[in-house]
Write a protein that holds these residues in place. Sequence first.
Motif, short mmCIF file in Angstrom:
data_model
loop_
_atom_site.label_atom_id
_atom_site.label_comp_id
_atom_site.label_asym_id
_atom_site.label_seq_id
_atom_site.Cartn_x
_atom_site.Cartn_y
_atom_site.Cartn_z
N LEU A 239 44.84 -91.57 -7.93
CA LEU A 239 45.43 -90.57 -7.05
C LEU A 239 44.35 -89.98 -6.13
N THR A 240 44.30 -90.46 -4.91
CA THR A 240 43.25 -89.99 -4.01
C THR A 240 43.76 -89.66 -2.62
N GLY A 241 45.04 -89.88 -2.35
CA GLY A 241 45.55 -89.66 -1.01
C GLY A 241 45.34 -88.22 -0.55
N ALA A 242 44.92 -88.05 0.70
CA ALA A 242 44.65 -86.71 1.21
C ALA A 242 45.92 -85.86 1.21
N ASP A 243 47.07 -86.44 1.52
CA ASP A 243 48.33 -85.67 1.54
C ASP A 243 48.63 -85.11 0.16
N LEU A 244 48.49 -85.95 -0.86
CA LEU A 244 48.75 -85.50 -2.22
C LEU A 244 47.74 -84.44 -2.64
N ALA A 245 46.46 -84.68 -2.33
CA ALA A 245 45.42 -83.73 -2.70
C ALA A 245 45.66 -82.37 -2.05
N GLN A 246 46.04 -82.37 -0.79
CA GLN A 246 46.29 -81.12 -0.09
C GLN A 246 47.50 -80.39 -0.65
N SER A 247 48.49 -81.13 -1.15
CA SER A 247 49.68 -80.50 -1.71
C SER A 247 49.40 -79.88 -3.08
N LEU A 248 48.36 -80.38 -3.78
CA LEU A 248 48.05 -79.91 -5.12
C LEU A 248 46.91 -78.89 -5.15
N VAL A 249 45.89 -79.14 -4.36
CA VAL A 249 44.71 -78.26 -4.37
C VAL A 249 44.91 -77.17 -3.32
N GLY A 250 45.18 -75.96 -3.80
CA GLY A 250 45.52 -74.87 -2.89
C GLY A 250 44.42 -74.54 -1.91
N ASN A 251 43.17 -74.72 -2.30
CA ASN A 251 42.04 -74.41 -1.41
C ASN A 251 41.33 -75.70 -0.98
N TYR A 252 42.13 -76.72 -0.67
CA TYR A 252 41.58 -78.03 -0.31
C TYR A 252 40.62 -77.94 0.88
N ALA A 253 40.99 -77.18 1.91
CA ALA A 253 40.14 -77.06 3.10
C ALA A 253 38.79 -76.44 2.73
N GLU A 254 38.82 -75.42 1.87
CA GLU A 254 37.58 -74.78 1.45
C GLU A 254 36.70 -75.76 0.67
N ILE A 255 37.31 -76.50 -0.24
CA ILE A 255 36.55 -77.46 -1.06
C ILE A 255 35.99 -78.58 -0.20
N THR A 256 36.71 -78.95 0.85
CA THR A 256 36.19 -79.96 1.78
C THR A 256 34.89 -79.46 2.42
N GLN A 257 34.86 -78.19 2.79
CA GLN A 257 33.67 -77.61 3.38
C GLN A 257 32.54 -77.47 2.35
#
Length: 273
Positions: A239-257
Motif C-alpha cells: 500500500l503506497t499510493g499517494a491517494d490512499l496515503a493522503q486519505s489515511l494520514v491526516g498530516n500527510y503534507a506536513e510529513i512530506t515536508q
Amino acid sequence: MKRPSFLIVSEPRTGSNNLSYCLDAHPDLAVGNELLHPNNGVRPEQYGLDNAIAHADGYPCYHWIDRVGQDMRMRVLADLFERHNGFKIHSQHVPVELLASIAHDFDCFIILTRRASLFDQAISNYIATARNRWHADENPTRTVDVQSFEITAAHFEEWLEAMLAVRYALWRQLRKQADRVIIVDYDSFYAGTQATRVQRVNELYRKLGLRTLDDCETQTQAAALARLQHYLDSSRQKLTGADLAQSLVGNYAEITQVYAHWAKRSQDRLALT
C-alpha cells in the motif's frame, strides 16, 4: 546443505514475503519464510531448549536464534540449510554481525530487499500498522477499514533514522561478501507487465546458478508460472499510493515536508546506501 543456499534479508514493506514465494515456485528450490519465528518455524523445544527463550514480555521473540550460544546457533542454522535452500530474516530483528557471520559460515548468497524511496516505505509501514495487515494481499482500491490518523514528526524521523542505520551497518558488514550480495529493489522488481516481472524472477534464478523456467519441462514450467502469476499480481503489492496515503494520514503534507528536510540533512548518508 542444499545448493544454492541463500538468506533473504528484508527491510519492512519491501516485498520479501512475495519474493520468498516466487523463489519457492522454482522446481529446484525449497524456500522457507519466517523459519526463525517461534509461531511458524523451528522452536527451541526441538533442540532441548526452554521455549521461554522465544518470548519476551509475553510476545514472540522474533528471532530467538540470537539468544542462544554459538554451538547451538550453528546447529539450528545447519538444520535449516539442510532442509531449505534459503529463508527470510528481518534485518531489524537480529544484529547485523549475526547476519554477516551466517553469510560467512554457510557461504550463502544474501538477497537484500529494499525500496528506493524510504518515504514510501515508511508510509506503507505506518498504514500497515494502523490496519494490522502486513501481507501483500491488499488491493489498494478496497474500502479503507481504519480511521484517518496522524504521524508525529519526531516518531517519523526516528523510524527513518533507525532504518538508515541498520541498512548502512548491514551493508558495511557484508562488504567482504559483496560478490554474493543480490539487491532486489521493490520498486523496479515488481514494476511493468506480468511478462517483465516473470523475466526478472528468471534473472534472479540465473544469478543463483539455477536454470530458468524457460529451460524446464512444459508441465513443470506451467505449474511454476501459475504460482508466479499469483505472487506477481499487481493487486497484491504494498500500500503506497499517494491517494490512499493522503486519505489515511491526516498530516500527510506536513510529513512530506518533514521527509524532505530530513533527506536534505541526510543526503550524504543516503548516498552511501
